[in-house]
Enzyme design. Structure first.
Site, PDB file in Angstrom:
ATOM      1  N   HIS A  18      85.983  14.460 111.031  1.00 51.12           N
ATOM      2  CA  HIS A  18      85.420  14.664 112.318  1.00 51.12           C
ATOM      3  C   HIS A  18      84.721  15.625 112.316  1.00 51.12           C
ATOM      4  CE1 HIS A  18      90.062  13.997 114.512  1.00 51.12           C
ATOM      5  NE2 HIS A  18      89.273  12.804 115.256  1.00 51.12           N
ATOM      6  N   LYS A  42     100.139  11.487 126.609  1.00 48.46           N
ATOM      7  CA  LYS A  42     100.157  11.517 124.793  1.00 48.46           C
ATOM      8  C   LYS A  42     100.356  12.653 124.266  1.00 48.46           C
ATOM      9  CE  LYS A  42      96.468  10.401 121.512  1.00 48.46           C
ATOM     10  NZ  LYS A  42      95.069   9.930 121.366  1.00 48.46           N
ATOM     11  N   ARG A  92      85.474   4.569 111.285  1.00 50.80           N
ATOM     12  CA  ARG A  92      85.995   4.332 110.327  1.00 50.80           C
ATOM     13  C   ARG A  92      86.111   2.890 109.032  1.00 50.80           C
ATOM     14  NH1 ARG A  92      90.921   7.823 111.779  1.00 50.80           N
ATOM     15  NH2 ARG A  92      89.994   6.585 114.133  1.00 50.80           N
ATOM     16  N   SER A 130      93.688  12.090 112.259  1.00 50.80           N
ATOM     17  CA  SER A 130      94.433  13.393 112.291  1.00 50.80           C
ATOM     18  C   SER A 130      95.946  13.242 112.123  1.00 50.80           C
ATOM     19  CB  SER A 130      94.417  13.334 113.269  1.00 50.80           C
ATOM     20  OG  SER A 130      93.534  13.789 114.058  1.00 50.80           O
TER      21      SER A 130
HETATM   22  P1  ADP Z   1      91.355   9.708 119.884  1.00 52.70           P
HETATM   23  O1  ADP Z   1      92.688  10.229 119.866  1.00 52.70           O
HETATM   24  O2  ADP Z   1      90.361   9.494 120.792  1.00 52.70           O
HETATM   25  O3  ADP Z   1      90.920   8.199 118.974  1.00 52.70           O
HETATM   26  P2  ADP Z   1      90.160  11.009 117.627  1.00 52.70           P
HETATM   27  O4  ADP Z   1      90.777  12.466 117.526  1.00 52.70           O
HETATM   28  O5  ADP Z   1      91.265  10.830 117.157  1.00 52.70           O
HETATM   29  O6  ADP Z   1      90.555  10.699 118.770  1.00 52.70           O
HETATM   30  O7  ADP Z   1      89.169  10.555 116.580  1.00 52.70           O
HETATM   31  C1  ADP Z   1      87.775  11.260 117.325  1.00 52.70           C
HETATM   32  C2  ADP Z   1      86.749  10.370 117.546  1.00 52.70           C
HETATM   33  O8  ADP Z   1      86.250  10.605 115.924  1.00 52.70           O
HETATM   34  C3  ADP Z   1      87.116   8.925 117.689  1.00 52.70           C
HETATM   35  O9  ADP Z   1      85.747   8.687 117.992  1.00 52.70           O
HETATM   36  C4  ADP Z   1      87.308   8.894 116.427  1.00 52.70           C
HETATM   37  O10 ADP Z   1      87.490   7.014 116.048  1.00 52.70           O
HETATM   38  C5  ADP Z   1      86.382   9.536 115.032  1.00 52.70           C
HETATM   39  N1  ADP Z   1      87.494  10.264 113.794  1.00 52.70           N
HETATM   40  C6  ADP Z   1      88.406  10.740 113.194  1.00 52.70           C
HETATM   41  N2  ADP Z   1      88.346  10.774 112.090  1.00 52.70           N
HETATM   42  C7  ADP Z   1      87.376   9.788 111.410  1.00 52.70           C
HETATM   43  C8  ADP Z   1      87.146   9.976 110.081  1.00 52.70           C
HETATM   44  N3  ADP Z   1      88.080  10.519 109.275  1.00 52.70           N
HETATM   45  N4  ADP Z   1      86.284   9.276 110.284  1.00 52.70           N
HETATM   46  C9  ADP Z   1      84.773   8.878 110.991  1.00 52.70           C
HETATM   47  N5  ADP Z   1      84.957   9.284 112.217  1.00 52.70           N
HETATM   48  C10 ADP Z   1      86.582   9.342 112.809  1.00 52.70           C
END
Ligand code: ADP
Length: 168
Positions: A18, A42, A92, A130
């Site tokens: 992030h 969630k 990703r 996460s």
């Molecule tokens: P959600 O619950 O909406 O998927 P996240 O908190 O998991 O939200 O992620 C928010 C954003 O960050 C999303 O666009 C997700 O694809 C991106 N993201 C999460 N981890 C990574 C990573 N390792 N590399 C690139 N983008 C990421």
């Protein structure tokens, strides 16, 4: 038009992936709002307050250009409310693409004035989410280099037994 973008997500917890996306967004946009989505359906490990605290800690040196906020309901409504017309999402692997495409098209249908921008993370963070970090921490695995030291500490506090056993 203010050069303002929203990086929305659950951030449960915020990871280096992030942070990498946010840093890239800051090269293009003047101000980035990291917006924690509140979804009562969630199940999350950290409360909204804990998630906001970890994000604020991660961005403490960028205080002017990064703002941390939370929103409930439709993201496009939140974007309109704060007068932002750009949503940032991180990509990703190919596996992210289908869901992100659906989300971007749905958001476009809901509000035609808001555009989604996709940014690619650095190689180092391609595999982290996460969820995988929580799974590792829960089993006593090291999360060093995948999250900030502050988040690593918060994870240890959530899983003290696992941490004691592994001594990592
Ligand atoms: P959600 O619950 O909406 O998927 P996240 O908190 O998991 O939200 O992620 C928010 C954003 O960050 C999303 O666009 C997700 O694809 C991106 N993201 C999460 N981890 C990574 C990573 N390792 N590399 C690139 N983008 C990421």
């Amino acid at each position: 038009m203010p050069n303002l973008a929203i990086l929305p997500g659950s951030f449960d917890p915020i990871t280096m992936g992030h942070l990498d996306i946010a840093e890239r967004a800051l090269k293009v946009f003047d101000k980035v709002i990291i917006a924690v989505g509140i979804n009562p359906y969630k199940k999350t490990l950290f409360t909204v307050e804990e998630r906001i605290d970890m994000i604020e800690n991660a961005f403490k040196d960028h205080n002017k250009r990064v703002k941390v906020d939370s929103f409930e309901g439709l993201l496009v409504d939140y974007a309109e409310k704060i007068k932002a017309n750009v949503l940032i999402r991180g990509l990703r692997a190919v596996s992210d693409f289908e869901w992100e495409l659906q989300l971007a098209l749905l958001n476009r249908k809901l509000n035609r004035n808001i555009e989604t921008f996709f940014l690619m993370t650095g190689y180092r963070y391609l595999y982290i989410s996460s969820n995988i970090i929580k799974a590792s921490a829960q089993a006593g695995g090291s999360v060093e280099d995948l999250v900030t030291d502050y988040v690593a500490q918060k994870l240890r506090e959530k899983f003290p037994e696992a941490y004691k056993k592994s001594k990592r």
